[in-house]
Design an enzyme around this catalytic site. Structure first.
Site, PDB file in Angstrom:
ATOM      1  CG  ASP A 156      -2.036   1.022   1.122  1.00 41.96           C
ATOM      2  OD1 ASP A 156      -2.286   1.539   0.003  1.00 41.96           O
ATOM      3  OD2 ASP A 156      -2.641   1.333   2.162  1.00 41.96           O
TER       4      ASP A 156
HETATM    5 MG   LIG Z   1      -1.907   4.810   5.590  1.00 46.63          MG
END
Ligand SMILES: [Mg+2]
Ligand SMILES: Nc1ncnc2c1ncn2[C@@H]1O[C@H](COP(=O)(O)OP(=O)(O)O)[C@@H](O)[C@H]1O
Length: 233
Positions: A156
């Site tokens: 991410d």
């Molecule tokens: Mg974050």
């Protein structure tokens, strides 16, 4: 059943530390760059960040906070805690993990939370006053390359997970991230990390002109390539 994993020297951390209500006015929700389940905590052991694990998207409608339990070591919080320790021990710029919690809810599910050292004066990259400086983007590229050389696949990697504190740059938010220490120099996951970052930059660093943004991105890639080549990793 509740299990708490603590870093050495953090023996005073107990289960209650993971509840924002326990802290009252000493816990404030993080406003910038998160999904709304993180708090800054003023604890007796210093400034911490508390994060509860939550799902986003469609699955969140089924269960926002519960995950399938397949053993303590495989829980989100314990895995992130251990990964942060490993990265920190390797000298990579990550905040120190303080403690991780797993709370079993019935036989098959659990909820999880983590406490991490707060980096003083840190701002997510898009909020930083120097966000339009090529020098900053160059250094960010170098930092990402250091993580990639260590084999860290940041699933991410978005610009809010890059913190800038004065001259220092940190990566954060290692939920579900993995180490591939023997990865190829041009492993696919490295490209995936960079394209994920590129998409988030386009969404989040909007006020910049596209041509300006392109120059900044090229500075990041140049910094990245310089480190990858230097270390021949
Ligand atoms: Mg974050
Ligand atoms: N160790 C830290 N020091 C300072 N600020 C932090 C730290 N960890 C997180 N933050 C702040 O909290 C935000 C959200 O934290 P993060 O770990 O990315 O969780 P999530 O994105 O899942 O909400 C970050 O974008 C940053 O603004």
């Amino acid at each position: 059943m509740v299990s708490v994993l603590r870093a050495p020297g953090c023996e005073d951390v107990n289960e209650q530390w993971f509840s924002p209500t326990y802290w009252g006015g000493k816990a404030e929700p993080v406003s910038a760059g998160g999904r709304g389940s993180a708090w800054f905590v003023h604890s007796p052991s210093g400034q911490l960040v508390l994060r509860h694990y939550r799902r986003g998207g469609m699955v969140a409608r089924v269960s926002e906070r519960r995950y399938l339990f397949t053993g303590e070591e495989r829980t989100r919080s314990f895995a992130e805690f251990r990964l942060l320790r490993e990265l920190h021990d390797q000298g990579l710029p990550v905040p120190r993990p303080v403690a991780a919690l797993v709370a079993k809810r019935g036989a098959f599910s659990y909820e999880a939370a983590i406490l991490i050292e707060r980096i003083e004066g840190a701002l997510p990259m898009p909020e930083h006053p120097e966000v339009s400086s090529e020098a900053l983007w160059h250094r960010v590229g170098q930092v990402i390359a250091r993580f990639h050389c260590a084999g860290l696949d940041h699933v991410d990697l978005n610009c809010d997970n890059i913190l800038v504190a004065g001259e220092r740059i940190f990566l954060i938010d290692f939920d579900r991230c993995r180490l591939h220490p023997d990865a190829d120099r041009r492993a696919r996951w490295k490209e995936r990390n960079l394209s994920r970052l590129r998409r988030s930059v386009e969404k989040r660093v909007r006020p910049l002109q596209p041509a300006r943004l392109e120059r900044l991105w090229q500075a990041l890639i140049a910094g990245y390539e310089s480190r990858i080549t230097d270390r021949n990793a």
